[in-house]
Design a protein around this motif. Structure first.
Motif, PDB file in Angstrom:
ATOM      1  N   ASP A  68      34.242  32.426  31.609  1.00 20.61           N
ATOM      2  CA  ASP A  68      33.285  32.925  30.721  1.00 20.61           C
ATOM      3  C   ASP A  68      33.827  34.415  30.361  1.00 20.61           C
ATOM      4  O   ASP A  68      33.705  34.815  29.223  1.00 20.61           O
ATOM      5  N   PHE A  69      34.300  35.007  31.406  1.00 23.33           N
ATOM      6  CA  PHE A  69      34.773  36.188  30.888  1.00 23.33           C
ATOM      7  C   PHE A  69      36.150  36.582  30.432  1.00 23.33           C
ATOM      8  O   PHE A  69      36.454  37.481  30.002  1.00 23.33           O
ATOM      9  N   GLU A  70      36.686  35.317  29.900  1.00 21.77           N
ATOM     10  CA  GLU A  70      38.104  35.443  29.344  1.00 21.77           C
ATOM     11  C   GLU A  70      37.959  35.415  27.655  1.00 21.77           C
ATOM     12  O   GLU A  70      38.941  35.514  27.038  1.00 21.77           O
ATOM     13  N   LEU A  71      36.530  35.497  27.340  1.00 21.55           N
ATOM     14  CA  LEU A  71      36.272  35.305  25.847  1.00 21.55           C
ATOM     15  C   LEU A  71      37.098  36.482  25.005  1.00 21.55           C
ATOM     16  O   LEU A  71      37.540  36.060  23.973  1.00 21.55           O
ATOM     17  N   ASP A  72      36.995  37.499  25.489  1.00 20.33           N
ATOM     18  CA  ASP A  72      37.768  38.699  24.603  1.00 20.33           C
ATOM     19  C   ASP A  72      38.590  39.647  25.631  1.00 20.33           C
ATOM     20  O   ASP A  72      38.427  40.814  25.350  1.00 20.33           O
TER      21      ASP A  72
ATOM     22  N   ILE B 106      26.983  39.308  29.342  1.00 17.52           N
ATOM     23  CA  ILE B 106      27.136  40.859  29.616  1.00 17.52           C
ATOM     24  C   ILE B 106      28.474  40.929  30.305  1.00 17.52           C
ATOM     25  O   ILE B 106      29.103  41.837  30.154  1.00 17.52           O
ATOM     26  N   LEU B 107      28.791  39.772  31.043  1.00 22.96           N
ATOM     27  CA  LEU B 107      30.158  39.881  31.871  1.00 22.96           C
ATOM     28  C   LEU B 107      31.285  39.973  30.868  1.00 22.96           C
ATOM     29  O   LEU B 107      32.296  40.785  30.984  1.00 22.96           O
ATOM     30  N   SER B 108      31.131  39.002  29.732  1.00 22.79           N
ATOM     31  CA  SER B 108      32.426  38.996  28.928  1.00 22.79           C
ATOM     32  C   SER B 108      32.400  40.262  28.011  1.00 22.79           C
ATOM     33  O   SER B 108      33.239  40.767  27.854  1.00 22.79           O
ATOM     34  N   PHE B 109      31.129  40.851  27.558  1.00 26.65           N
ATOM     35  CA  PHE B 109      31.295  42.078  26.927  1.00 26.65           C
ATOM     36  C   PHE B 109      31.758  43.255  27.788  1.00 26.65           C
ATOM     37  O   PHE B 109      32.392  44.064  27.241  1.00 26.65           O
ATOM     38  N   LYS B 110      31.348  43.147  28.868  1.00 27.97           N
ATOM     39  CA  LYS B 110      31.899  44.365  29.892  1.00 27.97           C
ATOM     40  C   LYS B 110      33.541  44.240  30.048  1.00 27.97           C
ATOM     41  O   LYS B 110      34.318  45.080  29.948  1.00 27.97           O
ATOM     42  N   PHE B 111      34.037  42.868  30.165  1.00 28.92           N
ATOM     43  CA  PHE B 111      35.461  42.664  30.150  1.00 28.92           C
ATOM     44  C   PHE B 111      36.185  43.271  29.067  1.00 28.92           C
ATOM     45  O   PHE B 111      37.151  43.763  28.941  1.00 28.92           O
ATOM     46  N   SER B 112      35.311  42.739  27.965  1.00 27.38           N
ATOM     47  CA  SER B 112      36.032  43.123  26.340  1.00 27.38           C
ATOM     48  C   SER B 112      36.326  44.715  26.525  1.00 27.38           C
ATOM     49  O   SER B 112      37.077  45.168  25.429  1.00 27.38           O
ATOM     50  N   ILE B 113      35.273  45.561  26.992  1.00 30.60           N
ATOM     51  CA  ILE B 113      35.441  46.731  26.817  1.00 30.60           C
ATOM     52  C   ILE B 113      36.105  47.517  28.072  1.00 30.60           C
ATOM     53  O   ILE B 113      36.726  48.343  27.910  1.00 30.60           O
ATOM     54  N   TYR B 114      35.712  47.248  29.453  1.00 32.83           N
ATOM     55  CA  TYR B 114      36.183  47.787  30.573  1.00 32.83           C
ATOM     56  C   TYR B 114      37.380  47.057  31.474  1.00 32.83           C
ATOM     57  O   TYR B 114      37.617  47.465  32.320  1.00 32.83           O
ATOM     58  N   GLY B 115      37.725  45.910  30.999  1.00 35.99           N
ATOM     59  CA  GLY B 115      38.633  45.098  31.857  1.00 35.99           C
ATOM     60  C   GLY B 115      37.817  44.776  32.946  1.00 35.99           C
ATOM     61  O   GLY B 115      36.665  44.673  33.221  1.00 35.99           O
TER      62      GLY B 115
ATOM     63  N   THR C   2      27.658  38.942  19.572  1.00 38.88           N
ATOM     64  CA  THR C   2      28.610  38.085  19.304  1.00 38.88           C
ATOM     65  C   THR C   2      28.881  37.372  20.498  1.00 38.88           C
ATOM     66  O   THR C   2      29.389  36.084  20.602  1.00 38.88           O
ATOM     67  N   HIS C   3      29.113  38.092  21.450  1.00 39.50           N
ATOM     68  CA  HIS C   3      29.266  37.554  22.833  1.00 39.50           C
ATOM     69  C   HIS C   3      28.074  36.477  23.370  1.00 39.50           C
ATOM     70  O   HIS C   3      28.628  35.307  23.827  1.00 39.50           O
TER      71      HIS C   3
END
Ligand SMILES: [Zn+2]
Length: 317
Positions: A208-212, A258-267, A290-291
């Motif tokens: 799921d966190f690979e979305l973006d 929240i997780l995929s949003f976080k990864f898209s911004i902070y890795g 969008t996430h």
């Protein structure tokens, strides 16, 4: 229009399409971000492409060259590389407890013996344990713990222990590292008693966190294959095995978003406070929505959204 590139799927022989070019320099730059340290010069990584099978949607690395010794020496020496405990260790024990007695178990890729430690802590099941690993240091640790382990791969083990069969064979987070998973699974099946079971766990890709966000550790050279339901169903059919699927509880739509949003911004960086993420969401509500929307469309398995890990039990038909 995407064009078939002529490379066939290592599972089903179907034609594939290229989905990403991953050159060595890019992989190294992503690894140095992931571990917050430069990749040593002598770490050998070739240029890869990521392909997707048109038939079974298996995603695989091309060329099919597994991570080099120098790559694995480097990556396994990074802090926090190894996972101590896994959901699937306990799930397998639960499933074994419901059935047979006199279990003879082979763990392929046993590492430092984490699964054996869990079995022994539980203490309820009587299991004759064998382990295989190709890393000398891990084998040494297992031997110091008193485990019966062999420093060899499954092919070698099969050639020197022809008569040895097992009621249970496990391989946790191994299959995704293998360039020829069909051969690997067939070799496991050869070592199985007639009514025995194989348990395989891998990431369920994309997680799921690979979305973006590009997860360098779920791509080559680390992971040679990215598994999903179609690919597992296909490999089982080809090898004459019956698959059953298990997953941990889906963490929830909001949490995944929240997780995929976080990864898209902070890795993959650890954030000190949840407040930082909440503020980021406040600044970019559209992006967060969008996430949320994309996570709501995540693949469903038995009616529930897919988790990031899958455990498959294979039995001979
Ligand atoms: Zn395929």
């Amino acid at each position: 229009m995407e064009i078939d590139n002529g490379v066939i799927c290592p599972i089903c022989g179907g034609l594939s399409k290229k989905i990403k070019s991953l050159d060595s320099a890019y992989i190294k730059s992503q690894l140095s971000i992931q571990f917050n340290t430069p990749v040593l010069k002598d770490v050998e990584i070739v240029d890869y492409e990521l392909l997707r099978c048109n038939e079974c949607s298996f995603e695989f690395a091309f060329p099919q060259i597994e991570g080099s010794r120098s790559f694995y020496d480097w990556v396994t020496s990074q802090p926090k590389y190894y996972v101590e405990n896994r959901w699937e260790y306990y799930k397998v024990l639960d499933l074994l407890a419901k059935g047979s007695k006199g279990i003879k178990l082979l763990d392929v890729g046993c590492g430092d013996g984490q699964f054996f430690d869990v079995i022994n802590q539980g203490g309820r099941l009587i299991i004759d344990l064998y382990g295989l690993d190709t890393t000398d240091a891990s084998i040494e640790i297992c031997r110091n713990k008193g485990y019966k382990v062999f420093c060899m791969d499954i092919q070698k083990f099969k050639s020197v222990h022809e008569e040895t069969l097992f009621s249970t064979i496990t391989a946790f987070h191994v299959l995704e590292h293998i360039a020829d998973p069909k051969k690997f699974l067939a070799e496991m099946a050869d070592l199985l008693e007639p009514a025995g079971s194989i348990f395989i766990s891998t990431p369920y890709s994309p997680m799921d966190f690979e979305l973006d966000w590009y997860d360098v550790l779920n791509h080559p050279p680390h992971h040679m294959g990215r598994w999903n339901m179609n690919s597992y169903i296909k490999i089982a059919k080809i090898l004459g095995l019956k698959p059953e699927f298990f997953m941990p509880e889906y963490p929830g739509l909001l949490r995944s978003a929240i997780l995929s949003f976080k990864f898209s911004i902070y890795g993959s960086a650890q954030l000190e406070s949840k407040m930082k993420i909440l503020k980021a969401i406040g600044r970019r509500p559209g992006k967060f929505f969008t996430h949320l929307l994309k996570q709501s469309k995540r693949t469903r398995i038995s009616g529930k959204r897919a988790s990031n890990v899958i455990l498959v039990k294979f039995t001979k038909i």
